[in-house]
Design an enzyme around this catalytic site. Structure first.
Site, short mmCIF file in Angstrom:
data_model
loop_
_atom_site.label_atom_id
_atom_site.label_comp_id
_atom_site.label_asym_id
_atom_site.label_seq_id
_atom_site.Cartn_x
_atom_site.Cartn_y
_atom_site.Cartn_z
CG ASP A 6 -1.81 1.23 1.31
OD1 ASP A 6 -2.43 1.56 0.29
OD2 ASP A 6 -1.87 1.88 2.36
CB SER A 7 0.21 4.79 -0.60
OG SER A 7 -0.87 4.97 0.30
CE1 TYR A 38 2.49 5.33 -3.42
CE2 TYR A 38 1.28 3.45 -4.26
CZ TYR A 38 2.45 4.00 -3.79
OH TYR A 38 3.57 3.21 -3.69
N GLY A 39 -3.25 8.68 -3.75
CA GLY A 39 -4.55 9.04 -4.30
C GLY A 39 -4.63 10.40 -4.96
CB CYS A 69 -2.93 0.56 -2.58
SG CYS A 69 -2.99 2.28 -3.04
CG ASN A 70 -9.51 0.58 -2.58
OD1 ASN A 70 -10.45 -0.02 -3.07
ND2 ASN A 70 -9.12 0.38 -1.32
CD GLU A 151 -0.46 7.38 5.93
OE1 GLU A 151 0.68 7.47 6.39
OE2 GLU A 151 -0.83 6.41 5.23
CB CYS A 183 -9.50 4.50 0.79
SG CYS A 183 -7.87 5.00 1.40
CB THR A 184 -6.64 -0.27 2.49
OG1 THR A 184 -5.57 0.49 1.94
CG2 THR A 184 -7.13 -1.28 1.48
CG HIS A 185 -5.18 5.06 4.61
ND1 HIS A 185 -4.64 4.50 3.48
CD2 HIS A 185 -4.16 5.68 5.26
CE1 HIS A 185 -3.34 4.79 3.44
NE2 HIS A 185 -3.03 5.49 4.51
N1 DGL Z 1 -4.87 3.19 1.15
C1 DGL Z 1 -4.81 3.54 -0.21
C2 DGL Z 1 -6.04 3.24 -0.99
O1 DGL Z 1 -6.68 2.24 -0.68
C3 DGL Z 1 -4.03 4.74 -0.63
C4 DGL Z 1 -4.33 6.03 -0.04
C5 DGL Z 1 -3.40 7.08 -0.62
O2 DGL Z 1 -2.19 6.88 -0.56
O3 DGL Z 1 -3.89 8.07 -1.14
O4 DGL Z 1 -6.38 3.90 -1.93
#
Ligand code: DGL
Length: 273
Positions: A6-7, A38-39, A69-70, A151, A183-185
């Site tokens: 993931d990011s 990443y998003g 990471c979505n 984060e 989003c996995t966060h």
């Molecule tokens: N947790 C990630 C996702 O599922 C990335 C979030 C990010 O880095 O923007 O998209």
């Protein structure tokens, strides 16, 4: 060995669920913290990061990759599957299946998705939902401020509640019955999201669905299981401490969040992938 990336820490919600449902499978995690989020980046940049992350996990011995990471899955999955021969499991396919099954059962077929800008703008969830359920209405909502707040460890702050409320308002107006945490966060904010969207809305957590998808994959691929399973004389689950967690940067708030997600001290190993 299962490689998960993931990011940042978001994918640890997937890794933690994988530990619970497949405790005998050793894990390698890579969180590209130096490049998070990443998003908000372009699809081309995210693809470049995803390639480096997969190469790193393969060098370390991964036999199956989970894109936890979505944003990376939404923008890059087809290219990555064409480029690598290793099995790649992604968060989106499994999540869509759960959401469409749920909304078809006595519900109104209105599905909301919250995710990063890259995920929502890719249209990937919408496309896959429409393929499975053409009658479904799909409402995407970009939530670019949530990943930085998470984060930072602001999981219960007033400011986070305000941002959640603002992002969910349009979805409430659309009377969705199902909400995908794309989003996995976001599982770290489930308590705020469920409260704000309403108890009647079913939340679909992409981290749980990805872990379940891995389990089904391993159940149907015994040869991979025998290659990845910890070789032990007894049948006890392997020591979770053997799982390794690599990150491209370490900060105190990241360490705190990683410990919180797993409920134990996680040894974060800094590496330049
Ligand atoms: N947790 C990630 C996702 O599922 C990335 C979030 C990010 O880095 O923007 O998209």
């Amino acid at each position: 060995m299962i490689g998960i990336f993931d990011s940042g820490v978001g994918g640890m919600t997937v890794a933690s669920t994988v530990e619970q449902i497949c405790p005998q499978i050793p894990l390698l995690y890579f969180g590209d913290v130096a490049h998070t989020p990443y998003g908000s980046k372009s699809a081309e940049t995210i693809l470049g990061y995803a390639r480096c992350n997969i190469d790193f996990l393969l060098e370390q011995g991964a036999k199956v990759i989970i894109i936890a990471c979505n944003s990376a899955a939404a923008t890059s999955i087809q290219t990555l599957r064409a480029e690598y021969s290793v099995p790649i499991i992604d968060v989106i396919t499994a999540t869509v299946s759960k959401a469409t099954e749920g909304t078809k059962k006595n519900r109104n077929r209105r599905i909301g998705i919250i995710g990063t800008r890259a995920t929502i703008q890719s249209g990937s969830y919408e496309e896959q939902i429409k393929q499975r359920c053409p009658a479904c209405h799909v409402y995407g909502q970009e939530c670019p401020l949530l990943v930085p707040l998470i984060e930072e460890g602001w999981l219960n702050h007033r400011e986070t509640k305000m941002v959640v409320r603002r992002y969910l308002m349009p979805l409430r107006q659309h009377q969705i019955d199902t909400l995908i945490l794309g989003c996995t966060h976001y599982p770290l904010l489930t308590h705020l999201i469920q409260k704000r969207i309403g108890r009647q809305v079913q939340l679909v957590d992409s981290s749980i669905e990805a872990a379940q998808c891995l389990k089904s994959f391993l159940d149907n691929s015994p040869e991979i299981i025998s290659n990845t399973r910890e070789k032990k004389k007894n049948s006890q689950p392997h020591h979770l401490e053997k799982n390794r967690f690599f990150v491209s940067d370490v900060t105190p708030s990241l360490q705190k969040l990683a410990n919180k997600i797993f409920g134990r001290n996680i040894n974060l190993i800094k590496t330049d992938a």
